[in-house]
Design an enzyme around this catalytic site. Structure first.
Site, short mmCIF file in Angstrom:
data_model
loop_
_atom_site.label_atom_id
_atom_site.label_comp_id
_atom_site.label_asym_id
_atom_site.label_seq_id
_atom_site.Cartn_x
_atom_site.Cartn_y
_atom_site.Cartn_z
N SER A 85 0.69 -1.33 0.00
CA SER A 85 0.19 0.11 -0.03
C SER A 85 0.93 1.44 -0.02
CB SER A 85 -1.01 -0.09 1.14
OG SER A 85 -1.91 -0.77 0.83
N LYS A 88 0.15 3.85 -2.70
CA LYS A 88 -1.07 4.68 -2.67
C LYS A 88 -0.43 5.98 -2.71
CE LYS A 88 -4.61 1.72 -0.53
NZ LYS A 88 -4.17 0.21 -0.46
N SER A 143 -6.19 2.83 4.93
CA SER A 143 -5.37 1.94 3.61
C SER A 143 -6.72 1.38 2.78
CB SER A 143 -4.56 1.07 3.78
OG SER A 143 -3.40 0.85 2.67
#
Length: 381
Positions: A85, A88, A143
């Protein structure tokens, strides 16, 4: 070499298909390394004689100065690894300023389609209305892949967002990165590096909105029926959790975990007016190790970084007037991963004429459709 006019359609497609195979080879290419040759070394690089933290198990890590871009210490900075993640951050770099934070969006079932099983979720419900700011809180704090997919659909769809993220990575000169999905979930060929993740964080922290979201510890999130529930930031160094103390001066940025990628983390902290960035990828199999090693590297940087000589530099975006170094060397894919050809795989057939480029492009699009099938990884952060 055959003339482009003599190339048959079959031979052109064969060239296009062969490109990923060539790019997947772990052999290190010749040429300069983006950010400095020392960052291409497999040995630890440090700009100070002061001893580094005693137990660093990460497969790749980097410490740099936010303002100057000087890399103070690094280990395999360009090694290409699954980012989880932390990718991101690039999603936010690409999409964050597209919609005003106060604008509202009513989520549809189509917005939530295609989220990989096992994804981390903030709890978005079809039929409910959210502000853009709340969706970004879902991205940064929890997340949430559901929040990512809603924003991606608002941006024109997942495929368009992936294409824009790839273009943004090139603009930031993050040449180790290949994006397959906007959420960072485990997909074959989805790769980045400690160097690139640090570029994403550095660029994002220049945006006040990005900076505000990544440092938010808690927020009230819509639960439907006029009710809310509290969400907490999963960054354990930001608020302190699971036996870890909050790191003094931490201002974000993003953590990640999947069963394939392991733990990844990029953080930033300010002390005495100086901001340092740290990225740690794939440490020993412990949920706390990624934070412990990041904190130790930040401590080292604040204690010794002022007198350290740079071992490399974080390059500026192409739009800032700093072009990429000639023939920059890409990172080496970690053993056991499937390296993607990346955005420049088409260079293998450049110069063969417009028809050749179109055929090769078609083969690349076909391959993209294949690799975007969700993998069987668990995604927790």
């Amino acid at each position: 070499m055959c003339d482009s006019a003599r190339l048959s359609r079959r031979s052109v497609l064969a060239l296009a298909v062969a490109a990923p195979v060539a790019a997947a080879a772990p052999a290190r290419a010749s040429g300069p390394v983006l950010g400095g040759d020392r960052l291409g070394s497999d040995a630890v690089q440090a700009g100070s004689t002061a001893a580094l933290p005693g137990r660093l198990t990460a497969r790749s890590w980097l410490v740099a100065d936010q303002d100057s871009g000087e890399v103070l210490a690094a280990y395999r900075a360009h090694r290409r690894l699954p980012p989880a993640s932390t990718l991101k951050m690039l999603f936010a770099d690409t999409v964050l300023d597209r919609f005003p934070p106060g604008s509202r969006h009513t989520v549809t079932a189509a917005d939530l389609a295609g989220i990989p099983a096992g994804s981390s979720l903030v709890g978005i419900q079809a039929g409910s209305t959210y502000t853009v700011g709340q969706l970004w809180q879902g991205v940064f704090l929890r997340s949430g892949n559901d929040a990512v997919h809603v924003l991606a659909h608002m941006n024109g769809g997942v495929a368009r967002t992936v294409a824009e993220m790839r273009a943004k990575a090139r603009e930031l000169q993050a040449l180790d990165t290949h994006v397959v999905s906007p959420d960072g979930f485990d997909h074959p060929g989805q790769l980045s590096s400690a160097y690139d993740l640090t570029l994403f964080a550095r660029h994002g922290l220049r945006d006040p909105g990005f900076r505000a979201y990544c440092r938010t510890r808690t927020a009230d999130f819509p639960a439907g029926g006029g009710k809310t529930f509290q969400i907490q930031n999963t960054d354990r160094l930001l608020g302190g959790a699971w036996g870890l103390r909050a790191y003094p001066g931490l201002i974000g940025v993003k953590n990640g975990y999947t069963s394939h990628a392991g733990n990844t983390f990029t953080g930033a902290a300010t002390r005495a007016g100086r901001t340092l960035l740290v990225t740690v990828m794939h440490p020993a199999d412990s949920a706390d190790a990624v934070y412990e090693e990041a904190a130790a590297l930040l401590d080292w940087g604040f204690a010794h970084g002022a007198s350290a000589r740079a071992v490399g530099t974080l390059v500026e975006p192409v739009s800032a007037g700093q072009g990429a170094e000639p023939a920059p060397r890409r990172g080496t894919a970690d053993a056991g991963t499937v390296a993607s050809p990346g955005p420049s795989a088409g260079r293998l057939v450049e110069g063969a004429g417009t028809a050749v480029a179109l055929l090769a492009g078609g083969a690349w699009v076909l391959r993209r459709r294949v690799v975007r099938r969700p993998a069987k990884g668990r995604h927790r952060e």
